[in-house]
Design a protein around this motif. Structure first.
Motif, PDB file in Angstrom:
ATOM      1  N   THR A  29      -2.113 -73.800  -9.367  1.00 61.85           N
ATOM      2  CA  THR A  29      -3.456 -74.229  -9.758  1.00 61.85           C
ATOM      3  C   THR A  29      -3.532 -74.479 -11.263  1.00 61.85           C
ATOM      4  O   THR A  29      -4.115 -75.472 -11.723  1.00 61.85           O
ATOM      5  CB  THR A  29      -4.497 -73.165  -9.361  1.00 61.85           C
ATOM      6  N   GLU A  30      -2.914 -73.596 -12.045  1.00 60.46           N
ATOM      7  CA  GLU A  30      -2.904 -73.784 -13.493  1.00 60.46           C
ATOM      8  C   GLU A  30      -2.217 -75.088 -13.868  1.00 60.46           C
ATOM      9  O   GLU A  30      -2.683 -75.820 -14.742  1.00 60.46           O
ATOM     10  CB  GLU A  30      -2.193 -72.609 -14.177  1.00 60.46           C
ATOM     11  N   ARG A  31      -1.120 -75.397 -13.154  1.00 59.29           N
ATOM     12  CA  ARG A  31      -0.406 -76.651 -13.429  1.00 59.29           C
ATOM     13  C   ARG A  31      -1.306 -77.848 -13.150  1.00 59.29           C
ATOM     14  O   ARG A  31      -1.357 -78.798 -13.945  1.00 59.29           O
ATOM     15  CB  ARG A  31       0.863 -76.723 -12.570  1.00 59.29           C
ATOM     16  N   ARG A  32      -2.041 -77.827 -12.032  1.00 63.34           N
ATOM     17  CA  ARG A  32      -2.915 -78.952 -11.690  1.00 63.34           C
ATOM     18  C   ARG A  32      -4.018 -79.127 -12.716  1.00 63.34           C
ATOM     19  O   ARG A  32      -4.358 -80.248 -13.106  1.00 63.34           O
ATOM     20  CB  ARG A  32      -3.528 -78.748 -10.296  1.00 63.34           C
ATOM     21  N   VAL A  33      -4.577 -78.013 -13.185  1.00 64.39           N
ATOM     22  CA  VAL A  33      -5.638 -78.092 -14.193  1.00 64.39           C
ATOM     23  C   VAL A  33      -5.088 -78.658 -15.502  1.00 64.39           C
ATOM     24  O   VAL A  33      -5.706 -79.542 -16.118  1.00 64.39           O
ATOM     25  CB  VAL A  33      -6.271 -76.703 -14.421  1.00 64.39           C
ATOM     26  N   GLN A  34      -3.912 -78.185 -15.933  1.00 63.72           N
ATOM     27  CA  GLN A  34      -3.324 -78.681 -17.177  1.00 63.72           C
ATOM     28  C   GLN A  34      -2.978 -80.161 -17.068  1.00 63.72           C
ATOM     29  O   GLN A  34      -3.160 -80.926 -18.028  1.00 63.72           O
ATOM     30  CB  GLN A  34      -2.069 -77.860 -17.536  1.00 63.72           C
ATOM     31  N   GLU A  35      -2.490 -80.582 -15.913  1.00 69.06           N
ATOM     32  CA  GLU A  35      -2.179 -82.002 -15.712  1.00 69.06           C
ATOM     33  C   GLU A  35      -3.448 -82.845 -15.762  1.00 69.06           C
ATOM     34  O   GLU A  35      -3.444 -83.965 -16.309  1.00 69.06           O
ATOM     35  CB  GLU A  35      -1.455 -82.190 -14.381  1.00 69.06           C
ATOM     36  N   ALA A  36      -4.557 -82.313 -15.216  1.00 65.36           N
ATOM     37  CA  ALA A  36      -5.827 -83.044 -15.265  1.00 65.36           C
ATOM     38  C   ALA A  36      -6.335 -83.161 -16.693  1.00 65.36           C
ATOM     39  O   ALA A  36      -6.830 -84.219 -17.116  1.00 65.36           O
ATOM     40  CB  ALA A  36      -6.868 -82.337 -14.383  1.00 65.36           C
ATOM     41  N   ILE A  37      -6.209 -82.086 -17.447  1.00 67.24           N
ATOM     42  CA  ILE A  37      -6.632 -82.108 -18.856  1.00 67.24           C
ATOM     43  C   ILE A  37      -5.836 -83.151 -19.628  1.00 67.24           C
ATOM     44  O   ILE A  37      -6.383 -83.947 -20.400  1.00 67.24           O
ATOM     45  CB  ILE A  37      -6.455 -80.710 -19.485  1.00 67.24           C
ATOM     46  N   THR A  38      -4.510 -83.173 -19.395  1.00 66.80           N
ATOM     47  CA  THR A  38      -3.649 -84.136 -20.083  1.00 66.80           C
ATOM     48  C   THR A  38      -3.994 -85.566 -19.678  1.00 66.80           C
ATOM     49  O   THR A  38      -4.090 -86.465 -20.516  1.00 66.80           O
ATOM     50  CB  THR A  38      -2.172 -83.843 -19.771  1.00 66.80           C
ATOM     51  N   ALA A  39      -4.193 -85.763 -18.374  1.00 67.41           N
ATOM     52  CA  ALA A  39      -4.478 -87.110 -17.877  1.00 67.41           C
ATOM     53  C   ALA A  39      -5.784 -87.652 -18.438  1.00 67.41           C
ATOM     54  O   ALA A  39      -5.902 -88.851 -18.729  1.00 67.41           O
ATOM     55  CB  ALA A  39      -4.521 -87.091 -16.343  1.00 67.41           C
ATOM     56  N   LEU A  40      -6.760 -86.774 -18.620  1.00 66.67           N
ATOM     57  CA  LEU A  40      -8.062 -87.205 -19.116  1.00 66.67           C
ATOM     58  C   LEU A  40      -8.125 -87.239 -20.648  1.00 66.67           C
ATOM     59  O   LEU A  40      -9.104 -87.720 -21.217  1.00 66.67           O
ATOM     60  CB  LEU A  40      -9.158 -86.274 -18.573  1.00 66.67           C
ATOM     61  N   GLY A  41      -7.070 -86.702 -21.301  1.00 65.97           N
ATOM     62  CA  GLY A  41      -7.030 -86.729 -22.770  1.00 65.97           C
ATOM     63  C   GLY A  41      -8.023 -85.805 -23.422  1.00 65.97           C
ATOM     64  O   GLY A  41      -8.456 -86.044 -24.554  1.00 65.97           O
ATOM     65  N   PHE A  42      -8.389 -84.717 -22.739  1.00 66.65           N
ATOM     66  CA  PHE A  42      -9.383 -83.807 -23.294  1.00 66.65           C
ATOM     67  C   PHE A  42      -8.723 -82.753 -24.185  1.00 66.65           C
ATOM     68  O   PHE A  42      -7.574 -82.367 -23.985  1.00 66.65           O
ATOM     69  CB  PHE A  42     -10.145 -83.098 -22.166  1.00 66.65           C
ATOM     70  N   ARG A  43      -9.474 -82.263 -25.168  1.00 66.73           N
ATOM     71  CA  ARG A  43      -9.059 -81.164 -26.030  1.00 66.73           C
ATOM     72  C   ARG A  43     -10.184 -80.143 -26.070  1.00 66.73           C
ATOM     73  O   ARG A  43     -11.356 -80.503 -26.032  1.00 66.73           O
ATOM     74  CB  ARG A  43      -8.767 -81.648 -27.464  1.00 66.73           C
ATOM     75  N   ARG A  44      -9.802 -78.878 -26.198  1.00 68.26           N
ATOM     76  CA  ARG A  44     -10.817 -77.836 -26.284  1.00 68.26           C
ATOM     77  C   ARG A  44     -11.645 -78.021 -27.548  1.00 68.26           C
ATOM     78  O   ARG A  44     -11.109 -78.325 -28.614  1.00 68.26           O
ATOM     79  CB  ARG A  44     -10.135 -76.467 -26.311  1.00 68.26           C
TER      80      ARG A  44
END
Length: 328
Positions: A29-44
């Motif tokens: 699940t963590e991998r999927r979330v990190q991949e989604a963050i990367t794909a969307l180009g988001f930063r905290r």
């Protein structure tokens, strides 16, 4: 977070846990979330995080000079400890200027660093009292603070210099010159005191022209060394107060037609490859940095006991230059 949750096929709480490094999320699940963050180009958004938690996860380090090789391992050690605590290190140089130190320190406080590690240039740090009262953890390293109490990590400069000069005396030297930094600097003053104590313990007098504290620029060091080597009662050995002085003295002594013993305070790169290899009183700047950073994060974790003072020993490394006998 809604976009990330939708793309990863998870809930908002799961995204929050992954972003904040919290437990309770499976590796897949963590991998999927990190991949989604990367794909969307988001930063905290750290600005929002600061407003929510009241901490910036950053610390400031104020040194004398970032270009000085002595401070590189100290800075790196602080950075490694900060990284282990999830904090960012911001550093700068005071250039041995009290006004610049204060300006830099207060600028870091204005940027809301959680804590400070300072190699002090000033002899009055009362300007920090409001910041410390407001919760900015503060640790001093290499030199003590002026007119306030705070955590402190030092090297025993006095004992190190005393031992280095005693080493020269043990090898037969009676005419020993001291060339160091400006005595108003704590470490320089302690090393001068160590030299004077070693000479007194051996029952040796000190000629006034054997003492040369002052700026460490090569021109000044060279002039004082040549005066000691060629004037009345010439010295047969030199003790250098820091690595910058030692490097200049190596060049001066290489031009002489007679051997002169040399012991330097602080090790430096290639000292063991010179001819003769340079005997040094070595301190451990990385250990200083780790000690200061550990004290700082101890305070950030809530320790509220009285300020601590840690003093670390030096080590004499005999390589050859300090073992040369007096030239006759």
């Amino acid at each position: 977070m809604k976009d990330v949750a939708a793309l990863a096929g998870v809930g908002l709480k799961t995204v929050s846990r992954v972003v904040n490094g919290e437990a309770g999320v499976s590796p897949d699940t963590e991998r999927r979330v990190q991949e989604a963050i990367t794909a969307l180009g988001f930063r905290r958004n750290d600005s929002a995080r600061i407003l929510r938690k009241g901490r910036t996860a950053s610390i400031g380090l104020v040194l004398e000079d970032l270009a000085d090789p002595f401070y590189a391992p100290l800075s790196r050690a602080v950075e490694e400890v900060a990284r282990a605590h999830g904090a960012l290190l911001i550093n700068g140089s005071s250039a041995e200027d009290p006004a610049r130190e204060q300006e830099l320190v207060l600028a870091l406080c204005a940027r809301r660093v959680d804590g400070l590690i300072i190699v002090p240039a000033s002899d009055d740090h009362r300007y920090l009292e409001p910041e410390i009262a407001a919760g900015v953890a503060t640790v001093f390293v290499d030199r003590p603070p002026g007119r306030i109490d705070a955590d402190l990590v030092l090297t025993d400069s006095f004992a190190g210099a005393r031992d280095g000069v005693a080493h020269l005396i043990a090898h037969g030297h009676r005419h020993i010159g001291f060339i160091g930094d400006r005595p108003r600097i704590h470490t320089a003053g302690e090393r001068l005191r160590g030299y004077e104590t070693a000479m007194a313990d051996a029952g040796l007098g000190i000629h006034e022209h054997w003492l040369a504290p002052g700026p460490t620029d090569p021109e000044r060091v060279r002039a004082d060394a040549e005066r000691m080597l060629h004037g009345p009662e010439p010295v047969t050995a030199l003790f250098a107060g820091n690595n910058r002085v030692t490097v200049t003295l190596v060049r001066v002594l290489a031009e002489l037609d007679r051997p002169v013993a040399l012991v330097g305070f602080d090790d430096f790169e290639l000292a063991d490859l010179l001819s003769p290899p340079v005997t040094v009183v070595a301190q451990d700047p990385a250990r200083l940095g780790r000690g200061a950073a550990d004290l700082l994060f101890r305070r950030l974790d809530g320790a509220d006991d009285a300020p601590r003072r840690m003093t670390q020993p030096t080590r004499l490394i005999a390589r050859g230059s300090g073992e040369l006998p007096p030239y006759t």
